[in-house]
Design a protein around this motif. Structure first.
Motif, PDB file in Angstrom:
ATOM      1  N   ASP A   1       0.858  -1.180   0.000  1.00  0.00           N
ATOM      2  CA  ASP A   1       0.000   0.000   0.000  1.00  0.00           C
ATOM      3  C   ASP A   1       0.898   1.235   0.000  1.00  0.00           C
ATOM      4  N   GLY A   2       0.429   2.303  -0.623  1.00  0.00           N
ATOM      5  CA  GLY A   2       1.235   3.510  -0.634  1.00  0.00           C
ATOM      6  C   GLY A   2       0.654   4.560  -1.540  1.00  0.00           C
ATOM      7  N   LEU A   3       1.514   5.484  -1.951  1.00  0.00           N
ATOM      8  CA  LEU A   3       1.081   6.586  -2.804  1.00  0.00           C
ATOM      9  C   LEU A   3       2.093   6.756  -3.927  1.00  0.00           C
TER      10      LEU A   3
ATOM     11  N   THR B   1       3.371   9.184  -7.013  1.00  0.00           N
ATOM     12  CA  THR B   1       3.318  10.533  -7.561  1.00  0.00           C
ATOM     13  C   THR B   1       4.133  10.587  -8.844  1.00  0.00           C
TER      14      THR B   1
ATOM     15  N   LEU C   1       0.655  14.243 -10.757  1.00  0.00           N
ATOM     16  CA  LEU C   1      -0.513  13.416 -10.443  1.00  0.00           C
ATOM     17  C   LEU C   1      -0.167  12.554  -9.240  1.00  0.00           C
ATOM     18  N   SER C   2      -1.126  12.353  -8.343  1.00  0.00           N
ATOM     19  CA  SER C   2      -0.899  11.458  -7.213  1.00  0.00           C
ATOM     20  C   SER C   2      -2.013  10.422  -7.159  1.00  0.00           C
ATOM     21  N   ILE C   3      -1.619   9.162  -7.079  1.00  0.00           N
ATOM     22  CA  ILE C   3      -2.572   8.055  -7.155  1.00  0.00           C
ATOM     23  C   ILE C   3      -2.311   7.069  -6.022  1.00  0.00           C
ATOM     24  N   PRO C   4      -3.293   6.846  -5.132  1.00  0.00           N
ATOM     25  CA  PRO C   4      -3.126   5.847  -4.090  1.00  0.00           C
ATOM     26  C   PRO C   4      -2.895   4.453  -4.683  1.00  0.00           C
ATOM     27  N   VAL C   5      -2.148   3.632  -3.948  1.00  0.00           N
ATOM     28  CA  VAL C   5      -1.790   2.273  -4.375  1.00  0.00           C
ATOM     29  C   VAL C   5      -2.226   1.298  -3.282  1.00  0.00           C
ATOM     30  N   GLN C   6      -2.915   0.221  -3.675  1.00  0.00           N
ATOM     31  CA  GLN C   6      -3.321  -0.811  -2.706  1.00  0.00           C
ATOM     32  C   GLN C   6      -2.736  -2.149  -3.124  1.00  0.00           C
TER      33      GLN C   6
ATOM     34  N   VAL D   1      -5.127   2.558  -7.666  1.00  0.00           N
ATOM     35  CA  VAL D   1      -6.590   2.477  -7.566  1.00  0.00           C
ATOM     36  C   VAL D   1      -7.262   3.222  -8.725  1.00  0.00           C
ATOM     37  N   LEU D   2      -6.816   2.946  -9.945  1.00  0.00           N
ATOM     38  CA  LEU D   2      -7.430   3.572 -11.119  1.00  0.00           C
ATOM     39  C   LEU D   2      -8.845   3.035 -11.318  1.00  0.00           C
ATOM     40  N   GLY D   3      -9.751   3.906 -11.767  1.00  0.00           N
ATOM     41  CA  GLY D   3     -11.080   3.450 -12.142  1.00  0.00           C
ATOM     42  C   GLY D   3     -10.998   2.558 -13.381  1.00  0.00           C
TER      43      GLY D   3
ATOM     44  N   GLN E   1      -9.759   4.274 -16.521  1.00  0.00           N
ATOM     45  CA  GLN E   1      -8.715   5.300 -16.414  1.00  0.00           C
ATOM     46  C   GLN E   1      -7.349   4.798 -16.882  1.00  0.00           C
TER      47      GLN E   1
ATOM     48  N   HIS F   1       7.653   8.816  -7.879  1.00  0.00           N
ATOM     49  CA  HIS F   1       7.972   8.638  -6.459  1.00  0.00           C
ATOM     50  C   HIS F   1       6.931   7.715  -5.856  1.00  0.00           C
TER      51      HIS F   1
END
Lengths: 139, 139, 139
Positions: A32-34, A36, A102-107, A112-114, A117, A136
């Motif tokens: 899990d993370g973020l 960028t 752009l910043s996108i959460p990661v699981q 977590v793209l729609g 997307q 990053h």
């Protein structure tokens, strides 16, 4: 924490998808993370857009070309920064309007793209370019 | 993790560069990480733009002024939020269109900005303002 | 680190504030950190805007509707992606122009929003939708 850089070759204005190289890099973190992304130029952009129908990408390019036409268009004659040609200043204008980061959460190693997307480099210049996107990841 | 706030004084519409104060603060962390900037207002923006030719900054301001003219312009007569003058609602419109937050990877205390990239506060209001930009650094 | 997802129901174009649910979730962390929001769709956006006068929200919606009119408008007849109706492609265009992700520093469990800043889901489609916004908090 991890960092990398993606290289994207462009050959004229339009959208270039690079979702899969980003997804592969993020998957290798398996956490899990973020995530960028940051594009290191002032004449192209990053966009998240529909990756199902390629006409969406053509239409996006067509709309922004009309909204910010080349400086050879009489309506743009007030612009002064034209050293590199009629697509120079319009590229900067679009680079201000569309995302530079752009910043996108990661699981569990997946962004977590729609469903529809995709991640795109939006090239605003006419000549071929090699574009760099810094990435990053923080857990 | 570290946080701070930058103060930027503006005197009318246009771009105000503050790359060096951000670079100094990030350098003091001397680590890899991620810098995030967030502007605490709804009538100015943050942009990353070319810092070589000042005409780029003038042209950007000129374009966005034409795209979103003051409410004194007949084409904008449909807008209703005009309490603070003809530059009030256009400032909110531009603040929605241009970034309110930016995220930039940092390597060994240096932001990974491209050669020509600078960080700017884009002021949309006519009157002088003191603007606050919140900064967050995570290693 | 913590992650969640917010669900926002929309009933036509316009701005839907969800500042308080985000604030409640962030408050439960009661730490310094960084909040990131990411909208999992390509036909709506995230914006930070004034939450004092509701006319600002109406005016924003009115401006962007004029800047990117429905494809039933003759000026937009060059667009081709119209499968889902006249509000389909304009929604994608606005989703490129307005933020898909936002990052906001947090101090002691409070987002450092300015006095008048609220967080909104900007819906671009006519039909009712249930929208998902992914959230990430890192301390």
């Amino acid at each position: 924490m991890a960092q990398t850089r993606f290289q994207i070759s462009t050959s004229g204005p339009g959208l270039y998808e690079f979702t899969s190289v980003v997804a592969d890099w993020v998957a290798a973190r398996s956490l899990d993370g973020l995530l960028t992304l940051f594009v290191q130029h002032t004449s192209c952009s990053l966009v998240v857009q529909e990756n199902a129908d390629p006409e969406v990408q053509d239409d996006l390019q067509a709309f922004y070309h009309r909204l910010v036409p080349p400086t050879s268009d009489p309506s743009m004659s007030y612009l002064r920064h034209t050293y590199e040609g009629p697509d120079d200043m319009p590229a900067h204008i679009k680079a201000a309007m569309l995302p530079v980061s752009l910043s996108i959460p990661v699981q569990s190693g997946r962004m977590v793209l729609g469903t529809w997307q995709g991640i795109y480099l939006f090239e605003h210049r006419n000549a071929p370019h090699s574009r760099r996107v810094a990435a990053h990841f923080s857990a």
